[in-house]
Design a protein around this motif. Structure first.
Motif, PDB file in Angstrom:
ATOM      1  N   GLY A  61       0.792  -1.219   0.000  1.00 42.12           N
ATOM      2  CA  GLY A  61       0.000   0.000   0.000  1.00 42.12           C
ATOM      3  C   GLY A  61       0.826   1.271   0.000  1.00 42.12           C
ATOM      4  O   GLY A  61       0.279   2.362  -0.159  1.00 42.12           O
ATOM      5  N   GLU A 119      -2.202  -4.462  -1.873  1.00 48.32           N
ATOM      6  CA  GLU A 119      -3.334  -4.696  -0.966  1.00 48.32           C
ATOM      7  C   GLU A 119      -4.502  -5.416  -1.651  1.00 48.32           C
ATOM      8  O   GLU A 119      -5.088  -6.340  -1.066  1.00 48.32           O
ATOM      9  CB  GLU A 119      -3.802  -3.384  -0.341  1.00 48.32           C
ATOM     10  N   TYR A 123     -10.713  -3.471   4.419  1.00 50.51           N
ATOM     11  CA  TYR A 123     -10.183  -2.109   4.537  1.00 50.51           C
ATOM     12  C   TYR A 123     -10.617  -1.428   5.837  1.00 50.51           C
ATOM     13  O   TYR A 123      -9.893  -0.582   6.368  1.00 50.51           O
ATOM     14  CB  TYR A 123     -10.576  -1.275   3.326  1.00 50.51           C
ATOM     15  N   LEU A 164      -6.717  -4.508   7.330  1.00 51.00           N
ATOM     16  CA  LEU A 164      -5.603  -4.238   6.423  1.00 51.00           C
ATOM     17  C   LEU A 164      -4.280  -4.095   7.164  1.00 51.00           C
ATOM     18  O   LEU A 164      -3.244  -4.545   6.679  1.00 51.00           O
ATOM     19  CB  LEU A 164      -5.895  -2.989   5.584  1.00 51.00           C
ATOM     20  N   ASP A 209       0.431   3.886   4.919  1.00 49.76           N
ATOM     21  CA  ASP A 209      -0.851   4.066   4.231  1.00 49.76           C
ATOM     22  C   ASP A 209      -2.046   3.753   5.118  1.00 49.76           C
ATOM     23  O   ASP A 209      -3.182   3.922   4.680  1.00 49.76           O
ATOM     24  CB  ASP A 209      -0.924   3.187   2.987  1.00 49.76           C
ATOM     25  N   SER A 210      -1.808   3.299   6.356  1.00 46.49           N
ATOM     26  CA  SER A 210      -2.924   2.914   7.228  1.00 46.49           C
ATOM     27  C   SER A 210      -2.768   3.521   8.612  1.00 46.49           C
ATOM     28  O   SER A 210      -1.650   3.830   9.052  1.00 46.49           O
ATOM     29  CB  SER A 210      -3.019   1.388   7.360  1.00 46.49           C
ATOM     30  N   SER A 238      -4.623   3.850   0.134  1.00 51.98           N
ATOM     31  CA  SER A 238      -5.615   2.908   0.656  1.00 51.98           C
ATOM     32  C   SER A 238      -6.780   3.603   1.342  1.00 51.98           C
ATOM     33  O   SER A 238      -7.885   3.067   1.380  1.00 51.98           O
ATOM     34  CB  SER A 238      -4.949   1.947   1.655  1.00 51.98           C
TER      35      SER A 238
END
Length: 233
Positions: A12, A18, A42, A46, A177-178, A198
């Motif tokens: 990601g 992903e 998501y 994730l 990204d998360s 993401s």
């Protein structure tokens, strides 16, 4: 203060992988009668390692699993991933970003992906050996969102002599990204930059700054993130 290193997440952030992980999770879970949606992945899973994701998915459905059965699920996912990923590899501009950053400061990876998955994609992209430090799934006592992966990556960079003398975690930027990953990096004391690959900006409140993609990352922005005046509580 000056930038001392950059630690990248992998899925990601560098690798557009992903959707492939989701596809393989769905295939494996379907084999045991569990429907798994993209929305669930998501929203809830994730940021987890494969092991933690399987355990949590089952737990959220009121199910438990024996160790041997869990290992079988993990082995199946590991076996399916290389073919599923195919030539589906790095995001556009990722290789250039890695080269740009690595020419300026030491780089590392701290990821919830398995080491062989990371190395497979890097090799297929002609980037094997680019990262002297990789921290992958199962290589720390706890996975993200715990700080362990980023703390270990920093410690390994420091032990290798790659970091300048006296460098602190606040001199290092994590690219994520998360929200799980951002919390991990912040817990280890690092500065954080989120790529909006993401999730949207509103879903990533722990970031110090945001960019639309890995291709948009600049040295100037990374340097600015470690400026003492930019540090927030």
């Amino acid at each position: 203060m000056a930038l001392a290193a950059v630690i990248f997440d992998f899925d990601g952030v560098l690798a557009d992988s992903e959707p492939v992980h989701l596809q393989v999770f769905q295939t494996v879970l379907d084999s045991i009668g569990i429907t798994f949606t993209a929305e669930e992945y998501y929203a809830k899973y994730l940021g987890y390692s494969d092991r933690d994701a399987f355990v949590q998915v089952l737990k959220d459905r009121g199910l438990t699993i024996e160790d041997a059965s869990l290992e079988a699920l993990l082995e199946t996912k590991q076996a399916l991933f290389p073919q599923a990923i195919g030539d589906h590899a790095l995001y556009p501009g990722a290789a250039e970003c890695i080269a740009r950053v690595a020419a300026h400061v030491p780089v590392a990876i701290a990821s919830g992906a398995l080491r062989h998955e990371i190395e497979l994609i890097l090799a297929r992209s002609g980037l094997d050996g680019r990262f002297p430090v990789i921290v992958a799934a199962g290589e720390t006592p706890r996975s993200k969102p715990a700080p362990d992966p980023y703390a270990r990556a920093f410690a390994l960079l420091d032990a290798s002599g790659a970091l300048r003398a006296g460098a602190a975690p606040t001199d290092v930027v994590a690219i994520e990204d998360s929200e799980w990953g951002l919390q991990s990096a912040r817990g280890a004391g690092l500065r954080t930059l989120a790529v909006l690959t993401s999730y949207g900006k509103d879903s990533l409140p722990s970031a110090d700054a945001w960019v639309p993609s890995i291709a948009a990352v600049t040295i100037a922005e990374l340097e600015g993130l470690v400026d003492a005046r930019s540090i927030r509580a």
